[in-house]
Design a protein around this motif. Structure first.
Motif, PDB file in Angstrom:
ATOM      1  N   MET A   1       0.843  -1.195   0.000  1.00  6.50           N
ATOM      2  CA  MET A   1       0.000   0.000   0.000  1.00  6.50           C
ATOM      3  C   MET A   1       0.880   1.247   0.000  1.00  6.50           C
ATOM      4  O   MET A   1       1.834   1.341   0.764  1.00  6.50           O
ATOM      5  N   LYS A   3       1.955   4.731   0.964  1.00  4.05           N
ATOM      6  CA  LYS A   3       1.723   5.539   2.157  1.00  4.05           C
ATOM      7  C   LYS A   3       1.494   6.995   1.790  1.00  4.05           C
ATOM      8  O   LYS A   3       2.177   7.549   0.921  1.00  4.05           O
ATOM      9  N   TYR A  24       2.241   6.191  14.048  1.00  4.59           N
ATOM     10  CA  TYR A  24       3.256   5.144  14.217  1.00  4.59           C
ATOM     11  C   TYR A  24       2.660   3.860  14.795  1.00  4.59           C
ATOM     12  O   TYR A  24       3.056   2.760  14.396  1.00  4.59           O
ATOM     13  N   ASP A  26      -0.769   2.796  14.919  1.00  2.00           N
ATOM     14  CA  ASP A  26      -1.941   2.149  14.316  1.00  2.00           C
ATOM     15  C   ASP A  26      -2.039   2.274  12.802  1.00  2.00           C
ATOM     16  O   ASP A  26      -2.754   1.499  12.165  1.00  2.00           O
ATOM     17  N   PHE A  27      -1.350   3.258  12.212  1.00  2.00           N
ATOM     18  CA  PHE A  27      -1.572   3.525  10.798  1.00  2.00           C
ATOM     19  C   PHE A  27      -0.272   3.547   9.992  1.00  2.00           C
ATOM     20  O   PHE A  27      -0.220   4.135   8.909  1.00  2.00           O
ATOM     21  N   SER A  28       0.748   2.886  10.489  1.00  2.00           N
ATOM     22  CA  SER A  28       2.047   2.904   9.797  1.00  2.00           C
ATOM     23  C   SER A  28       1.977   2.214   8.442  1.00  2.00           C
ATOM     24  O   SER A  28       2.836   2.437   7.586  1.00  2.00           O
ATOM     25  N   SER A  29       0.968   1.388   8.215  1.00  2.00           N
ATOM     26  CA  SER A  29       0.841   0.711   6.926  1.00  2.00           C
ATOM     27  C   SER A  29       0.397   1.645   5.818  1.00  2.00           C
ATOM     28  O   SER A  29       0.612   1.368   4.637  1.00  2.00           O
ATOM     29  N   CYS A  30      -0.228   2.777   6.193  1.00  2.00           N
ATOM     30  CA  CYS A  30      -0.773   3.660   5.160  1.00  2.00           C
ATOM     31  C   CYS A  30      -0.377   5.113   5.342  1.00  2.00           C
ATOM     32  O   CYS A  30      -0.729   5.960   4.507  1.00  2.00           O
ATOM     33  N   GLU A  32       2.686   8.108   6.940  1.00  2.00           N
ATOM     34  CA  GLU A  32       3.975   8.415   7.546  1.00  2.00           C
ATOM     35  C   GLU A  32       4.053   9.898   7.856  1.00  2.00           C
ATOM     36  O   GLU A  32       3.468  10.734   7.154  1.00  2.00           O
ATOM     37  N   GLU A 386      -9.810   6.298  11.951  1.00  2.00           N
ATOM     38  CA  GLU A 386      -9.918   5.267  10.913  1.00  2.00           C
ATOM     39  C   GLU A 386     -10.496   5.846   9.631  1.00  2.00           C
ATOM     40  O   GLU A 386     -10.036   5.540   8.523  1.00  2.00           O
ATOM     41  N   PHE A 390      -7.890   5.538   6.806  1.00  2.00           N
ATOM     42  CA  PHE A 390      -8.285   4.415   5.949  1.00  2.00           C
ATOM     43  C   PHE A 390      -9.328   4.805   4.905  1.00  2.00           C
ATOM     44  O   PHE A 390      -9.536   4.087   3.931  1.00  2.00           O
TER      45      PHE A 390
END
Length: 440
Positions: A1, A3, A24, A26-30, A32, A386, A390
């Motif tokens: 994914m 970012k 950092y 909860d949302f590091s996957s999407c 920065e 979220e 997200f």
């Protein structure tokens, strides 16, 4: 994914807890963190001590916005500083075609919001205003019940809000006490409440009439030890003559100052953890410079015919609200209590939340609401995060995330409340808003 890159303007406690740390955690996957901006360099140090993962994030002073955007190339700007700084950063971000996530209130007056909406129309960027209280489980249930037709066509809303003496006085210890900084409490605080009503009823305000007073704070406050300006709680020689101070601190705690937003007291940190020339959370609540109200009532008329009665008090023994929504086919009632008074819930149901539903020709139904996912603002903060990071929940069948038009509707009411109090007249939105904004 891929970012998305975010920069933060205003390294406040809200920024830390609501955005920086969760990016950092909860949302590091999407997401920065690409940059930090603030007027006070000490805040960068505190931020990086609190969130070590941000140690290498570049930092910029408040005069270096353009440099930050050029060097970090973000996708979005998160605005979490003092209310009066929001407008500048939003306008600059939109001019750079960037998205904006802004804490409420989006601006401190109606004129600024109008300019934001016009700038947004020309920009590829879009503005989100973080009205997290919409995400509270009780408030979402009210929205769902109204949408389902439970009360028919909404005709009238009665909302009374109470802010307890500890929370309420904190607004008068800080920068919020000046209208030029916060827009007044009818914007800084009540925009939360006006937005909830607007959202529940799909309402666009038309007329506002209000009355207000400064009853508890300022030089005429009944608990003011003496009429002196320039005092600070941590150094005041009259601190133990002050009922507000001595209610919360003993003599052994005089070097610690509670701040509702930075929570200095619970952290055991001194009031000087930030540059005191730039931020003091311990200004005297009885200063004569205070130019906002601590008590006000308002009547609001909406385009769709709904009428709102609203009141706010900022020095009550407990905290919470009473709400009633009347419609052609029924009535909803709910209450929320907490704060320093720890008032029990109605009927002695301590800690449970419910909505009383009165169909117009049938018997009462009590609807208990399950707790949310936890977190601030009754569980609202995690859910709005979220939606921000997200994207809006695809399973939710109604809009929850607020935009600039929603911000306008709430701020326009709050601004009109203050102007109605000072001017002693009814404020008509058609006379306040330009045609390209009003005729939407």
């Amino acid at each position: 994914m891929l970012k998305r890159r975010y920069v933060v303007c205003g390294v406040s406690a809200r920024a830390l807890g609501m955005f920086i740390e969760p990016i950092y955690k909860d949302f590091s996957s999407c997401a920065e963190l690409a940059g930090l901006l603030d007027i006070d360099p000490v805040r960068f140090k505190f931020c990086k001590e609190t969130v070590p993962e941000a140690a290498d994030v570049p930092v910029y002073l408040n005069t270096e916005f353009d440099k930050m955007i050029s060097e970090t190339r973000p996708d979005a700007v998160i605005v979490t500083g003092k209310d009066c700084t929001h407008f500048e950063y939003i306008i600059k971000a939109l001019a750079a075609d960037l998205d904006v996530i802004c804490e409420k209130p989006m601006c401190v007056n109606t004129r600024e919001v109008v300019e934001v909406i016009r700038a947004e129309r020309k920009s590829k960027g879009r503005v989100i205003c973080t009205f997290n209280y919409r995400y509270n489980p009780v408030h979402r249930k009210i929205r769902e019940m109204i949408l389902s037709g439970a009360v028919g066509r909404v005709t009238h809303v009665d909302l009374n809000w109470y802010i307890d003496i500890r929370h309420g006085s904190s607004y008068f210890n800080r920068w919020n006490r000046l209208r030029e900084n916060s827009g007044s409490l009818s914007i800084h605080k009540s925009s939360h409440h006006f937005d909830l009503v607007n959202w529940w009823i799909d309402g666009i305000p038309e007329t506002v009439h209000a009355m207000g007073a400064l009853n508890h704070y300022g030089p005429e406050g009944v608990f003011n030890p003496s009429k002196k300006d320039g005092r600070h709680c941590s150094t005041c020689d009259e601190k133990f003559e002050c009922a507000y101070f001595s209610r919360w601190w003993s003599r052994g705690q005089v070097q610690k100052v509670h701040d509702d937003h930075l929570d200095n007291f619970s952290l055991g940190r001194p009031a000087t953890q930030y540059d005191p020339a730039l931020y003091r959370p311990d200004k005297c609540i009885f200063d004569s410079e205070i130019n906002i109200y601590d008590t006000y009532i308002a009547n609001v008329g909406y385009r769709n015919g709904v009428l709102l009665n609203y009141s706010a008090n900022f020095s009550t023994p407990y905290e919470g609200y009473r709400l009633a929504i009347n419609g052609t086919h029924g009535r909803l009632e709910t209450e929320e209590w907490g704060g320093v008074g720890k008032v029990s819930f109605p009927m002695g149901v301590e800690g449970r939340r419910f909505i009383d539903y009165y169909p117009i020709f049938d018997s009462l139904e009590r609807i208990y609401i399950k707790d949310g996912v936890g977190g601030g603002h009754g569980g609202g903060d995690p859910l709005i995060r979220e939606d921000i990071f997200f994207g809006p929940d695809p399973h939710r069948k109604y809009k929850c995330l607020a935009d600039s038009q929603d911000a306008l509707n709430s701020i326009a009411i709050g601004d009109a409340v203050f102007n109605s109090v000072t001017g002693g007249k009814i404020i008509r939105m058609q006379e306040v808003l330009p045609p390209d904004i009003y005729d939407r």
